[in-house]
Design a protein around this motif. Structure first.
Motif, PDB file in Angstrom:
ATOM      1  N   GLY A 234       0.790  -1.221   0.000  1.00 40.43           N
ATOM      2  CA  GLY A 234       0.000   0.000   0.000  1.00 40.43           C
ATOM      3  C   GLY A 234       0.818   1.264   0.000  1.00 40.43           C
ATOM      4  N   ASN A 235       1.973   1.255   0.694  1.00 42.95           N
ATOM      5  CA  ASN A 235       2.741   2.498   0.808  1.00 42.95           C
ATOM      6  C   ASN A 235       3.605   2.799  -0.417  1.00 42.95           C
ATOM      7  N   GLU A 239      -1.669   7.816  -1.237  1.00 40.91           N
ATOM      8  CA  GLU A 239      -3.101   7.580  -1.399  1.00 40.91           C
ATOM      9  C   GLU A 239      -3.894   8.864  -1.628  1.00 40.91           C
ATOM     10  N   ASN A 240      -3.488   9.940  -0.978  1.00 36.15           N
ATOM     11  CA  ASN A 240      -4.184  11.217  -1.185  1.00 36.15           C
ATOM     12  C   ASN A 240      -3.997  11.706  -2.624  1.00 36.15           C
ATOM     13  N   ASP A 241      -2.783  11.538  -3.145  1.00 39.29           N
ATOM     14  CA  ASP A 241      -2.533  11.926  -4.538  1.00 39.29           C
ATOM     15  C   ASP A 241      -3.345  11.051  -5.493  1.00 39.29           C
ATOM     16  N   VAL A 258      -4.225  -3.501  -1.727  1.00 40.17           N
ATOM     17  CA  VAL A 258      -3.421  -3.085  -0.579  1.00 40.17           C
ATOM     18  C   VAL A 258      -3.570  -1.583  -0.381  1.00 40.17           C
ATOM     19  N   PHE A 259      -3.357  -1.143   0.875  1.00 35.19           N
ATOM     20  CA  PHE A 259      -3.621   0.254   1.218  1.00 35.19           C
ATOM     21  C   PHE A 259      -2.564   0.765   2.183  1.00 35.19           C
ATOM     22  N   TYR A 260      -2.449   2.086   2.233  1.00 30.40           N
ATOM     23  CA  TYR A 260      -1.440   2.705   3.091  1.00 30.40           C
ATOM     24  C   TYR A 260      -1.670   2.306   4.548  1.00 30.40           C
ATOM     25  N   CYS A 261      -2.910   2.383   4.976  1.00 32.61           N
ATOM     26  CA  CYS A 261      -3.288   1.927   6.320  1.00 32.61           C
ATOM     27  C   CYS A 261      -4.317   0.818   6.163  1.00 32.61           C
ATOM     28  N   GLU A 262      -4.068  -0.296   6.811  1.00 32.05           N
ATOM     29  CA  GLU A 262      -4.994  -1.426   6.739  1.00 32.05           C
ATOM     30  C   GLU A 262      -5.469  -1.796   8.144  1.00 32.05           C
ATOM     31  N   PRO A 263      -6.785  -2.019   8.316  1.00 31.75           N
ATOM     32  CA  PRO A 263      -7.850  -1.959   7.312  1.00 31.75           C
ATOM     33  C   PRO A 263      -8.057  -0.529   6.772  1.00 31.75           C
ATOM     34  N   LEU A 264      -8.592  -0.446   5.566  1.00 28.49           N
ATOM     35  CA  LEU A 264      -8.908   0.845   4.964  1.00 28.49           C
ATOM     36  C   LEU A 264      -9.948   1.557   5.808  1.00 28.49           C
ATOM     37  N   LYS A 265      -9.738   2.857   6.036  1.00 32.42           N
ATOM     38  CA  LYS A 265     -10.668   3.627   6.853  1.00 32.42           C
ATOM     39  C   LYS A 265     -12.053   3.658   6.206  1.00 32.42           C
ATOM     40  N   LYS A 266     -13.079   3.593   7.050  1.00 30.99           N
ATOM     41  CA  LYS A 266     -14.452   3.513   6.561  1.00 30.99           C
ATOM     42  C   LYS A 266     -14.907   4.777   5.839  1.00 30.99           C
ATOM     43  N   ASP A 267     -14.214   5.886   6.065  1.00 34.26           N
ATOM     44  CA  ASP A 267     -14.599   7.133   5.397  1.00 34.26           C
ATOM     45  C   ASP A 267     -13.707   7.441   4.191  1.00 34.26           C
ATOM     46  N   VAL A 277     -11.846  -0.553  -7.939  1.00 31.73           N
ATOM     47  CA  VAL A 277     -12.136  -1.887  -7.405  1.00 31.73           C
ATOM     48  C   VAL A 277     -11.236  -2.119  -6.203  1.00 31.73           C
ATOM     49  N   LEU A 278     -11.828  -2.488  -5.080  1.00 33.42           N
ATOM     50  CA  LEU A 278     -11.087  -2.667  -3.832  1.00 33.42           C
ATOM     51  C   LEU A 278     -11.277  -4.081  -3.285  1.00 33.42           C
ATOM     52  N   THR A 279     -10.191  -4.672  -2.820  1.00 31.53           N
ATOM     53  CA  THR A 279     -10.259  -5.944  -2.083  1.00 31.53           C
ATOM     54  C   THR A 279      -9.337  -5.837  -0.865  1.00 31.53           C
ATOM     55  N   PRO A 280      -9.636  -6.567   0.222  1.00 29.34           N
ATOM     56  CA  PRO A 280      -8.946  -6.375   1.503  1.00 29.34           C
ATOM     57  C   PRO A 280      -7.661  -7.194   1.666  1.00 29.34           C
ATOM     58  N   HIS A 281      -6.675  -6.936   0.818  1.00 25.45           N
ATOM     59  CA  HIS A 281      -5.360  -7.589   0.895  1.00 25.45           C
ATOM     60  C   HIS A 281      -5.503  -9.111   0.906  1.00 25.45           C
ATOM     61  N   VAL A 282      -6.142  -9.625  -0.129  1.00 23.04           N
ATOM     62  CA  VAL A 282      -6.414 -11.064  -0.220  1.00 23.04           C
ATOM     63  C   VAL A 282      -5.779 -11.691  -1.468  1.00 23.04           C
ATOM     64  N   GLY A 283      -4.808 -11.003  -2.055  1.00 28.26           N
ATOM     65  CA  GLY A 283      -4.206 -11.507  -3.279  1.00 28.26           C
ATOM     66  C   GLY A 283      -3.686 -12.931  -3.163  1.00 28.26           C
TER      67      GLY A 283
END
Length: 330
Positions: A234-235, A239-241, A258-267, A277-283
């Motif tokens: 994720g890093n 992500e903001n860019d 993958v995301f900078y912070c996991e779990p991905l924030k709800k907001d 398309v998003l998946t929760p680090h399940v590759g």
């Protein structure tokens, strides 16, 4: 009794494999969260998944002989400090390759064909047969750019070529020319990769040199019709860019596992974007793959304890270890 700390969250299937396959001379201690780290002082080995293992943690592990990382990502471990204690850090290369590569292709197709918004419309009772035609594309004929060309990158290249895509790549360590020819890929500079790829797929490890390597400067150089795929770390992406690029039309879409912070924030704004398309680090999470990974972790520990060789490519801090080396390799 040789003690192994099972550090981090593990599924019942994973734990069942450990208890079933572990020789009687070994004992497992489950350490599912950081608040249980006080138990680490008595561990001879750890199998680490997701949790942070920094210098202070390693210093507290007075008996630790080896750190075995579940899977391949070791960015949560201070490998230099482990080496200063002459503790090898070992990963499991190759096991996740097929699963992550297929998941990468899944993200490409899902973004290109607007899979999620089409599914959403249908579930809402709308037959959106024509709504997304103008922004639905084939993978065939696309120019796929791979940033990173290790085991997973190479497998993604093969799969993408099977769909009729053209593939180019950049990696700090260029592959041999014969391998490039066999895979049908071309090597290009980083700047050419980001400025010409219609699909940019990330396959780099996380380290100080790759931190936020994909940022606003990169998005400004990418074609506005391009999509970004990240099934690596994720890093690698600011992500903001990324969010701003998607909002402002500088990027056509993204597929992220993958995301900078996991779990991905709800907001997170990413959750409401139809072109993402998003998946929760399940590759790497497929039936049987988790079992193979746990078996490899146990095998490495048993080999180390018995003075047997471990594959060199799996020892990530080998060059930092002091003589006499505490680990044999082949």
């Amino acid at each position: 009794m040789i003690k192994i700390g099972l550090v981090g969250p593990y599924s019942p299937r994973m734990k069942e494999t450990v208890y079933r396959d572990l020789p009687k001379a070994y004992k497992i201690e489950e350490i599912p969260s950081i608040d249980k780290y006080t138990h680490l002082a008595l561990m001879d080995y750890v199998i680490l998944r997701t949790l942070k293992f920094d210098s202070a943690v390693i210093e507290s592990c007075k008996r630790l002989k080896m750190i075995q990382k579940y899977a391949v990502g070791f960015d949560t471990i201070d490998i230099a400090f482990a080496a200063a204690r002459n503790i090898p850090v070992v990963i499991c290369t190759g096991i996740n390759t097929e699963a992550v590569a297929e998941h990468t292709i899944l993200h490409m197709l899902a973004v290109l064909r607007n899979l999620l918004p089409l599914n959403k419309r249908l579930c809402e009772g709308t037959w959106a047969k024509d709504e997304f035609v103008a922004r639905s594309f084939n993978l065939q004929g696309k120019l796929v750019g791979l940033l990173g060309f290790g085991n997973i990158g190479k497998r993604v290249a093969t799969l993408a070529k099977g769909f009729g895509a053209d593939v180019q790549y950049f990696d700090p360590y260029r592959a041999q020319e014969k391998d490039e020819k066999a895979l049908g890929v071309s090597y290009v500079s980083f700047d050419q990769l980001i400025s010409t790829s219609e699909i940019l797929s990330l396959h780099l490890p996380s380290n100080p040199n790759t931190l936020e390597i994909i940022n606003s400067g990169v998005f400004n150089k990418m074609p506005s019709s391009a999509i970004l795929i990240n099934t690596a770390r994720g890093n690698l992406v600011n992500e903001n860019d990324l969010i701003e690029a998607l909002k402002n039309g500088k990027l056509a879409g993204a597929g992220l596992d993958v995301f900078y912070c996991e779990p991905l924030k709800k907001d997170s704004p990413l959750l409401s974007m139809e072109n993402v398309v998003l998946t929760p680090h399940v590759g790497g999470s497929t039936a049987g793959n988790d079992i193979k990974m746990m078996q490899q972790c146990l095998s490495n520990i048993i080999k180390f304890e018995n003075g047997e060789s471990i594959e060199k490519q799996n020892i990530v801090n080998l060059k930092l270890l002091k003589e006499p080396l505490p680990i044999r390799f082949s």
